[in-house]
Design a protein around this motif. Structure first.
Motif, PDB file in Angstrom:
ATOM      1  N   ASP A 102       7.673 -38.147  83.587  1.00  0.00           N
ATOM      2  CA  ASP A 102       6.346 -38.007  83.158  1.00  0.00           C
ATOM      3  C   ASP A 102       6.142 -37.079  82.411  1.00  0.00           C
ATOM      4  OD1 ASP A 102       6.694 -35.833  84.496  1.00  0.00           O
ATOM      5  OD2 ASP A 102       5.611 -36.228  86.442  1.00  0.00           O
ATOM      6  N   LEU A 103       5.047 -36.767  81.877  1.00  0.00           N
ATOM      7  CA  LEU A 103       4.670 -36.058  80.590  1.00  0.00           C
ATOM      8  C   LEU A 103       5.325 -34.669  81.105  1.00  0.00           C
ATOM      9  CD1 LEU A 103       3.320 -35.098  78.160  1.00  0.00           C
ATOM     10  CD2 LEU A 103       1.248 -34.747  79.348  1.00  0.00           C
ATOM     11  N   THR A 104       5.330 -34.264  82.328  1.00  0.00           N
ATOM     12  CA  THR A 104       5.939 -32.802  82.547  1.00  0.00           C
ATOM     13  C   THR A 104       7.178 -32.559  82.407  1.00  0.00           C
ATOM     14  OG1 THR A 104       3.978 -32.358  84.151  1.00  0.00           O
ATOM     15  CG2 THR A 104       6.080 -31.035  84.360  1.00  0.00           C
ATOM     16  N   GLY A 105       7.885 -33.829  82.838  1.00  0.00           N
ATOM     17  CA  GLY A 105       9.322 -33.909  82.734  1.00  0.00           C
ATOM     18  C   GLY A 105       9.703 -33.827  81.054  1.00  0.00           C
ATOM     19  N   GLU A 106       9.086 -34.683  80.297  1.00  0.00           N
ATOM     20  CA  GLU A 106       9.267 -34.894  78.858  1.00  0.00           C
ATOM     21  C   GLU A 106       9.170 -33.419  78.141  1.00  0.00           C
ATOM     22  OE1 GLU A 106      10.706 -37.312  77.438  1.00  0.00           O
ATOM     23  OE2 GLU A 106      10.184 -39.095  78.746  1.00  0.00           O
ATOM     24  N   VAL A 107       8.102 -32.537  78.737  1.00  0.00           N
ATOM     25  CA  VAL A 107       7.906 -31.365  78.024  1.00  0.00           C
ATOM     26  C   VAL A 107       9.104 -30.572  78.648  1.00  0.00           C
ATOM     27  CG1 VAL A 107       6.520 -29.347  78.088  1.00  0.00           C
ATOM     28  CG2 VAL A 107       5.727 -31.437  78.013  1.00  0.00           C
ATOM     29  N   VAL A 108       9.471 -30.621  79.682  1.00  0.00           N
ATOM     30  CA  VAL A 108      10.600 -29.544  80.290  1.00  0.00           C
ATOM     31  C   VAL A 108      11.893 -29.986  79.327  1.00  0.00           C
ATOM     32  CG1 VAL A 108      12.390 -29.327  81.978  1.00  0.00           C
ATOM     33  CG2 VAL A 108       9.704 -29.275  82.616  1.00  0.00           C
ATOM     34  N   GLY A 130       8.967 -32.517  90.100  1.00  0.00           N
ATOM     35  CA  GLY A 130       9.989 -33.482  89.662  1.00  0.00           C
ATOM     36  C   GLY A 130      11.169 -33.940  90.457  1.00  0.00           C
ATOM     37  N   PHE A 137       8.678 -28.058  89.225  1.00  0.00           N
ATOM     38  CA  PHE A 137       7.056 -28.722  88.702  1.00  0.00           C
ATOM     39  C   PHE A 137       6.987 -30.080  89.731  1.00  0.00           C
ATOM     40  CE2 PHE A 137       8.447 -26.041  85.272  1.00  0.00           C
ATOM     41  CZ  PHE A 137       7.402 -25.493  84.992  1.00  0.00           C
ATOM     42  N   TYR A 192      16.566 -31.249  84.982  1.00  0.00           N
ATOM     43  CA  TYR A 192      16.140 -31.815  86.200  1.00  0.00           C
ATOM     44  C   TYR A 192      16.002 -30.535  87.351  1.00  0.00           C
ATOM     45  CZ  TYR A 192      15.800 -36.797  85.443  1.00  0.00           C
ATOM     46  OH  TYR A 192      15.644 -38.166  84.930  1.00  0.00           O
ATOM     47  N   SER A 235       8.834 -37.154  72.417  1.00  0.00           N
ATOM     48  CA  SER A 235      10.054 -36.555  73.058  1.00  0.00           C
ATOM     49  C   SER A 235      11.394 -37.063  72.839  1.00  0.00           C
ATOM     50  CB  SER A 235      10.023 -36.374  74.787  1.00  0.00           C
ATOM     51  OG  SER A 235      11.066 -36.054  75.394  1.00  0.00           O
ATOM     52  N   TYR A 275      12.721 -28.985  86.144  1.00  0.00           N
ATOM     53  CA  TYR A 275      11.769 -30.048  86.457  1.00  0.00           C
ATOM     54  C   TYR A 275      11.327 -29.946  87.990  1.00  0.00           C
ATOM     55  CZ  TYR A 275       9.559 -34.559  86.404  1.00  0.00           C
ATOM     56  OH  TYR A 275       8.662 -35.936  86.457  1.00  0.00           O
TER      57      TYR A 275
END
Length: 276
Positions: free
Chosen positions: A241-247, A111, A109, A103, A199, A106
């Motif tokens: 969201d997608l960014t968080g899942e990628v992180v 989050g 970005f 987090y 993810s 994240y």
């Protein structure tokens, strides 16, 4: 140095174990999909289905195991002394550390981390706390770990090695959960089969490697695996969201690579029986 599993017990049957685990769990979860169950039976049936791996392990050990194998199995379930204090700290802190670090990254970005109090929302009475504690302990940690780590991990490692064995177990772990994606009300159903599914799947692969790493350093402790599973469930990031899942996926990949590199650098040791 990594503690490799004991010499393979006579009772160990990789594919028989997987067959029994999947058969029990998928039959119970399939019944949920096929039958009009009342709402108050939904959660108990979901939890009952989750006991497939542990029930399969207990059956195979008690039905086919020698006396020493039975003693070893139950000692690994209940013995606190197998786990050194340093590894208790690893078990209790590794997933919260991943949670907060993920987090933190994240946040760069855009989050935001949910308030820690939100993890325990609705727990406003002793009875609700007790029910929550029982569910989070038995719906996953106890219902699965006597099987995944307690029974099948040893023969998988002996036959395929720690890396391939962890990967194989992780893939079966993913497949075993699939019926839950079709049952409304489960966290898997809420994820669906979009980016959150992939993810989450990599999360299980990462967990499989971490569990093997800890298991091999705690004298094959099943209790350690139960506690580790419990902490993984408590500290699992949600509603990303997608960014968080990628992180979080990239962070998990780094952890897996670190474990693999550590295993590669270790000298192989003989597969000798670990004393109780």
């Amino acid at each position: 140095m990594t503690r490799l599993p004991a010499s393979k017990p006579a009772v160990a049957s990789i594919w028989g174990f997987f067959a029994l685990s999947f058969a029990f769990s998928w039959l119970v979860w399939g019944a949920i999909l096929a039958l009009p169950l009342p709402d108050d039976l939904l959660l108990p049936c979901i939890i009952l289905g989750a006991f497939g791996p542990s029930f399969a392990a207990i059956y195979l050990v008690q039905r086919y195991g020698q006396a020493a194998e039975k003693r070893d199995f139950w000692s690994r379930v209940f013995s606190f002394s197998r786990i050194g204090w340093a590894w208790y700290l690893v078990i209790m802190l590794i997933f919260p550390a991943i949670y907060f670090l993920g987090y933190y990254i994240y946040s760069f970005f855009g989050g935001t981390q949910p308030p820690v109090a939100s993890l325990f929302s609705g727990l406003d009475s002793p009875s609700s706390i007790l029910i929550f504690a029982l569910i989070i302990l038995f719906a996953g940690p106890v219902s699965e770990e006597l099987g995944w780590r307690g029974y099948v991990l040893d023969p998988l490692q002996e036959k395929y090695g720690a890396i391939a064995g962890s990967l194989i177990l992780g893939l079966f772990w993913i497949a075993w959960h699939l019926p839950l994606f079709f049952i409304e009300g489960t966290s898997q159903h809420a994820k669906g089969f979009g980016f959150q599914f992939w993810s989450w799947s990599f999360q299980l692969i990462m967990l499989s490697f971490v569990f093997t790493w800890v298991y091999n350093h705690t004298h094959r402790s099943i209790l350690g695996a139960i506690l580790l599973h419990l902490m993984a469930n408590i500290a699992y990031p949600t509603n990303l969201d997608l960014t968080g899942e990628v992180v979080f996926t990239l962070l998990r990949l780094i952890i897996v690579l670190g474990i693999v590199v550590a295993w590669k650098r270790e000298k192989p040791i003989s597969l000798t029986l670990v004393s109780n």
